[in-house]
Design an enzyme around this catalytic site. Structure first.
Site, PDB file in Angstrom:
ATOM      1  N   TYR A  57       3.837 -44.292  35.816  1.00  0.00           N
ATOM      2  CA  TYR A  57       4.040 -45.712  34.927  1.00  0.00           C
ATOM      3  C   TYR A  57       4.011 -47.085  35.948  1.00  0.00           C
ATOM      4  O   TYR A  57       4.849 -47.512  36.502  1.00  0.00           O
ATOM      5  CB  TYR A  57       5.279 -45.587  34.593  1.00  0.00           C
ATOM      6  CG  TYR A  57       5.809 -44.673  33.528  1.00  0.00           C
ATOM      7  CD1 TYR A  57       4.920 -44.792  32.194  1.00  0.00           C
ATOM      8  CD2 TYR A  57       6.381 -43.622  33.747  1.00  0.00           C
ATOM      9  CE1 TYR A  57       5.015 -43.604  31.386  1.00  0.00           C
ATOM     10  CE2 TYR A  57       6.797 -42.642  32.900  1.00  0.00           C
ATOM     11  CZ  TYR A  57       6.068 -42.504  31.653  1.00  0.00           C
ATOM     12  OH  TYR A  57       6.356 -41.723  30.631  1.00  0.00           O
ATOM     13  N   ASN A  68      10.224 -52.537  29.724  1.00  0.00           N
ATOM     14  CA  ASN A  68      11.297 -53.360  29.242  1.00  0.00           C
ATOM     15  C   ASN A  68      12.648 -52.567  29.396  1.00  0.00           C
ATOM     16  O   ASN A  68      13.550 -53.344  30.149  1.00  0.00           O
ATOM     17  CB  ASN A  68      11.024 -53.614  27.791  1.00  0.00           C
ATOM     18  CG  ASN A  68      12.142 -54.446  27.284  1.00  0.00           C
ATOM     19  OD1 ASN A  68      13.325 -54.374  27.589  1.00  0.00           O
ATOM     20  ND2 ASN A  68      11.847 -55.267  26.260  1.00  0.00           N
ATOM     21  N   TRP A  69      13.063 -51.740  28.996  1.00  0.00           N
ATOM     22  CA  TRP A  69      14.283 -50.982  29.239  1.00  0.00           C
ATOM     23  C   TRP A  69      14.647 -50.390  30.347  1.00  0.00           C
ATOM     24  O   TRP A  69      15.587 -50.436  31.175  1.00  0.00           O
ATOM     25  CB  TRP A  69      14.840 -50.201  27.858  1.00  0.00           C
ATOM     26  CG  TRP A  69      14.429 -48.924  27.707  1.00  0.00           C
ATOM     27  CD1 TRP A  69      13.073 -48.571  27.720  1.00  0.00           C
ATOM     28  CD2 TRP A  69      15.128 -47.937  26.849  1.00  0.00           C
ATOM     29  NE1 TRP A  69      13.014 -47.000  27.392  1.00  0.00           N
ATOM     30  CE2 TRP A  69      14.378 -46.611  26.930  1.00  0.00           C
ATOM     31  CE3 TRP A  69      16.463 -47.656  26.376  1.00  0.00           C
ATOM     32  CZ2 TRP A  69      14.826 -45.712  26.043  1.00  0.00           C
ATOM     33  CZ3 TRP A  69      16.822 -46.535  25.654  1.00  0.00           C
ATOM     34  CH2 TRP A  69      15.830 -45.632  25.495  1.00  0.00           C
ATOM     35  N   ASP A  70      13.611 -49.924  30.993  1.00  0.00           N
ATOM     36  CA  ASP A  70      13.759 -49.477  32.323  1.00  0.00           C
ATOM     37  C   ASP A  70      14.108 -50.751  33.185  1.00  0.00           C
ATOM     38  O   ASP A  70      14.989 -50.432  34.063  1.00  0.00           O
ATOM     39  CB  ASP A  70      12.335 -48.886  32.945  1.00  0.00           C
ATOM     40  CG  ASP A  70      11.621 -47.845  32.254  1.00  0.00           C
ATOM     41  OD1 ASP A  70      11.633 -48.004  31.028  1.00  0.00           O
ATOM     42  OD2 ASP A  70      11.694 -46.783  32.559  1.00  0.00           O
ATOM     43  N   GLN A 120      11.052 -52.798  22.966  1.00  0.00           N
ATOM     44  CA  GLN A 120      11.649 -51.506  23.358  1.00  0.00           C
ATOM     45  C   GLN A 120      13.123 -51.648  23.178  1.00  0.00           C
ATOM     46  O   GLN A 120      13.531 -52.946  22.901  1.00  0.00           O
ATOM     47  CB  GLN A 120      11.520 -51.369  24.738  1.00  0.00           C
ATOM     48  CG  GLN A 120      10.626 -49.818  25.026  1.00  0.00           C
ATOM     49  CD  GLN A 120      10.556 -49.534  26.412  1.00  0.00           C
ATOM     50  OE1 GLN A 120      10.627 -50.372  27.249  1.00  0.00           O
ATOM     51  NE2 GLN A 120      10.291 -48.156  26.571  1.00  0.00           N
ATOM     52  N   ASP A 158       9.843 -41.555  22.815  1.00  0.00           N
ATOM     53  CA  ASP A 158       8.470 -41.509  22.367  1.00  0.00           C
ATOM     54  C   ASP A 158       8.347 -40.419  21.441  1.00  0.00           C
ATOM     55  O   ASP A 158       8.021 -40.450  20.263  1.00  0.00           O
ATOM     56  CB  ASP A 158       7.528 -41.305  23.527  1.00  0.00           C
ATOM     57  CG  ASP A 158       7.747 -42.544  24.439  1.00  0.00           C
ATOM     58  OD1 ASP A 158       8.622 -43.229  24.405  1.00  0.00           O
ATOM     59  OD2 ASP A 158       6.844 -42.748  25.231  1.00  0.00           O
ATOM     60  N   TYR A 174      10.338 -33.759  27.171  1.00  0.00           N
ATOM     61  CA  TYR A 174      10.422 -35.167  26.853  1.00  0.00           C
ATOM     62  C   TYR A 174      11.621 -35.559  26.018  1.00  0.00           C
ATOM     63  O   TYR A 174      12.695 -35.205  26.549  1.00  0.00           O
ATOM     64  CB  TYR A 174       9.159 -35.728  26.369  1.00  0.00           C
ATOM     65  CG  TYR A 174       8.697 -36.963  26.874  1.00  0.00           C
ATOM     66  CD1 TYR A 174       8.864 -37.424  28.020  1.00  0.00           C
ATOM     67  CD2 TYR A 174       7.790 -37.614  25.948  1.00  0.00           C
ATOM     68  CE1 TYR A 174       8.312 -38.693  28.538  1.00  0.00           C
ATOM     69  CE2 TYR A 174       7.289 -38.917  26.232  1.00  0.00           C
ATOM     70  CZ  TYR A 174       7.570 -39.434  27.731  1.00  0.00           C
ATOM     71  OH  TYR A 174       6.882 -40.640  27.911  1.00  0.00           O
ATOM     72  N   GLU A 200      12.521 -38.117  36.417  1.00  0.00           N
ATOM     73  CA  GLU A 200      12.439 -38.879  35.072  1.00  0.00           C
ATOM     74  C   GLU A 200      13.634 -38.402  33.864  1.00  0.00           C
ATOM     75  O   GLU A 200      14.038 -39.106  33.289  1.00  0.00           O
ATOM     76  CB  GLU A 200      11.081 -38.933  34.605  1.00  0.00           C
ATOM     77  CG  GLU A 200      11.002 -39.523  33.323  1.00  0.00           C
ATOM     78  CD  GLU A 200       9.543 -39.629  32.817  1.00  0.00           C
ATOM     79  OE1 GLU A 200       8.532 -38.880  33.295  1.00  0.00           O
ATOM     80  OE2 GLU A 200       9.029 -40.471  31.761  1.00  0.00           O
TER      81      GLU A 200
HETATM   82  C1  GLC Z   1       8.321 -43.212  28.683  1.00  0.00           C
HETATM   83  C2  GLC Z   1       9.635 -43.233  27.931  1.00  0.00           C
HETATM   84  C3  GLC Z   1      10.225 -44.570  27.704  1.00  0.00           C
HETATM   85  C4  GLC Z   1      10.112 -45.232  29.150  1.00  0.00           C
HETATM   86  C5  GLC Z   1       8.731 -45.127  29.851  1.00  0.00           C
HETATM   87  C6  GLC Z   1       8.576 -45.741  31.230  1.00  0.00           C
HETATM   88  O1  GLC Z   1       7.418 -43.628  27.915  1.00  0.00           O
HETATM   89  O2  GLC Z   1       9.504 -42.403  26.696  1.00  0.00           O
HETATM   90  O3  GLC Z   1      11.486 -44.504  27.313  1.00  0.00           O
HETATM   91  O4  GLC Z   1      10.540 -46.779  29.109  1.00  0.00           O
HETATM   92  O5  GLC Z   1       8.480 -43.812  29.779  1.00  0.00           O
HETATM   93  O6  GLC Z   1       9.636 -45.002  31.992  1.00  0.00           O
END
Ligand code: GLC
Length: 442
Positions: free
Chosen positions: A38, A43-45, A110, A171, A357, A401
């Site tokens: 990634y 956003n929420w991360d 998100q 997801d 997941y 993760e």
């Molecule tokens: C995956 C997770 C999502 C998170 C992203 C980055 O898509 O499902 O919640 O924000 O990874 O960590």
């Protein structure tokens, strides 16, 4: 850093490792979730990571949230991914989304965790500079929350819908299975998945799911990402217990920030949002299953089984006493069936999968919110158990993760920012009531 050594690390070593992971994923003003899988700002991360930064660098913590807010759309949305610089190895990248933003972003949002993350930063001190930064962030958060209430709840039902499974942050949760059936994934432009170059396919969504994800992106793009049109025409529009409970908890945090900052004019608006959500959450209750679930707003069908998002009802401070009792007994039933809590999906469900997941694995930052909610309601035994599980998983398997909920094995990416942040925020000193771990007003 993956902690593969079998010797458990000391608390100090874990604190140090958590800080190094966050520092290593810092790209200057924003943090990536993990290096290769990634490579952008999520956003929420990012908001969760700000809470981790706050444990050792408050200035940098604010910057993380400010960078996120700086990419707010004119309609108020804060996107789920900000593509600060193009990384060709990532799919789907900026050209697939086609949002036309000056700094490219994805086209939906998100879960809005940022308000209670910002509240944690504000609680750390009330210096003029901190108050000033909080005030600017508050204004952006007001616009974002209004976007959720207007565009993701166009009927004023008091529940917010997601327009893509990725918008929920969960997801491949089975909450979306039925609604995704209505999405035709057979005609998507040819593409190559890149996630499978980093992670075992058994831990990721299937190809069929992925085709449907891409079809929804192509649909949003065809509507020019107009939030109003998407709300009425998107084939996928599902009220999400995760986003609804998180938004309610975040609105409550926003109200507390408004009180601290004396944002008098905004208070009645937030109050109205809270009242509407408190009534609306009842729509997510499925009497037959005796749990909160997703509700497909196109077909009126409920999702199946108890997800970890449903257990956020405590964090949102919602539900009748009987509903809360039912959710607590689900918690106990589920915990007895898995090695570690809280699995992302119900082990009694036919689609449960301990390492795929959002269909079974444990996510540390979700545990942080669930644990805080349980604790605030006086469910100390359960809150302690959630914390012990989270702590054991991180200590034995590293800052993964997510974690296989039966074996505790690490899964997905390694050296993950929000797992490290959860460690730092949720109780690096060893208890859920560590400074900042419990919202003082709950
Ligand atoms: C995956 C997770 C999502 C998170 C992203 C980055 O898509 O499902 O919640 O924000 O990874 O960590």
């Amino acid at each position: 850093m993956a902690l593969q050594d079998t010797t458990p690390l000391s608390e100090d070593a874990l604190n140090h490792a958590a800080q190094s992971i966050i520092a290593g994923n810092d790209r200057g003003g924003y943090t990536v979730p993990t290096a290769s899988l990634y490579p952008y700002q999520w956003n929420w991360d990012s908001a969760i990571v700000a809470m981790g930064f706050a444990a050792f660098d408050l200035d940098r913590a604010w910057t993380e949230i400010e960078t996120l807010m700086a990419h707010q759309w004119p309609d108020g949305m804060i996107p789920h991914i900000i593509f600060h610089q193009e990384v060709p190895s990532y799919f789907p990248g900026p050209s697939v989304w086609g949002t036309g933003r000056p700094v490219p972003t994805s086209g939906h949002s998100q879960p809005p965790v940022a308000a209670f993350c910002a509240e944690e930063l504000l609680k750390r001190n009330h210096s003029p500079e901190n108050l000033e930064r909080a005030s600017r962030v508050f204004d952006a958060l007001m616009r974002w929350h209004r976007w959720w209430h207007d565009y993701r709840d166009p009927g004023g039902l008091g529940v917010v819908a997601i327009t893509h499974p990725w918008e929920s942050g969960r997801d491949n949760s089975s909450d979306w299975d039925d609604a995704l059936e209505a999405v035709d994934g057979s005609n998507v432009e040819p593409y190559e998945r890149r996630d499978l170059q980093h992670v075992d396919a058994a831990m990721r969504p299937t190809h069929e799911e992925y085709n449907r994800y891409i079809a929804l992106v192509e649909f949003g793009r065809s509507l020019g990402w107009n939030a109003r049109d998407i709300g009425t025409r998107n084939p996928f529009f599902v009220a999400d217990p995760g986003c609804t409970f998180i938004l309610l908890a975040a609105d409550r945090a926003l109200m507390r920030i408004a009180q601290t900052l004396k944002k008098i004019d905004d208070m009645p608006i937030i109050e109205e949002w809270i009242a509407r959500a408190e009534a609306g959450c009842q729509r997510l209750w499925d009497k037959d299953q005796q749990t909160f679930t997703a509700l497909d707003l196109r077909s009126s069908r409920h999702g199946q089984g108890v997800s970890n998002a449903a257990l956020l009802c405590f964090f949102a401070e919602t539900g009748t006493p009987a509903q809360k009792r039912a959710m607590l007994s689900h918690y106990d039933r589920i915990r007895e069936k898995t090695g570690f809590g809280v699995p992302s999906h119900d082990p009694d469900s036919p689609v449960f999968d301990a390492k795929r997941y959002w269909r079974g694995p444990v996510w540390a930052f979700m545990n942080m919110m669930i644990g805080r909610g349980l604790l605030a309601h006086g469910h100390i035994r359960e809150a302690m158990q959630v914390w012990d599980d989270t702590r054991t998983l991180i200590r034995d398997a590293g800052f993964a993760e997510y974690f296989d909920c039966n074996t505790g094995n690490p899964a997905g990416g390694v050296a993950f920012s929000w797992t490290a942040a959860t460690w730092l925020q949720y109780g690096a000193v060893g208890a859920p009531w560590a400074p900042g771990a419990v919202p003082t007003s709950l």
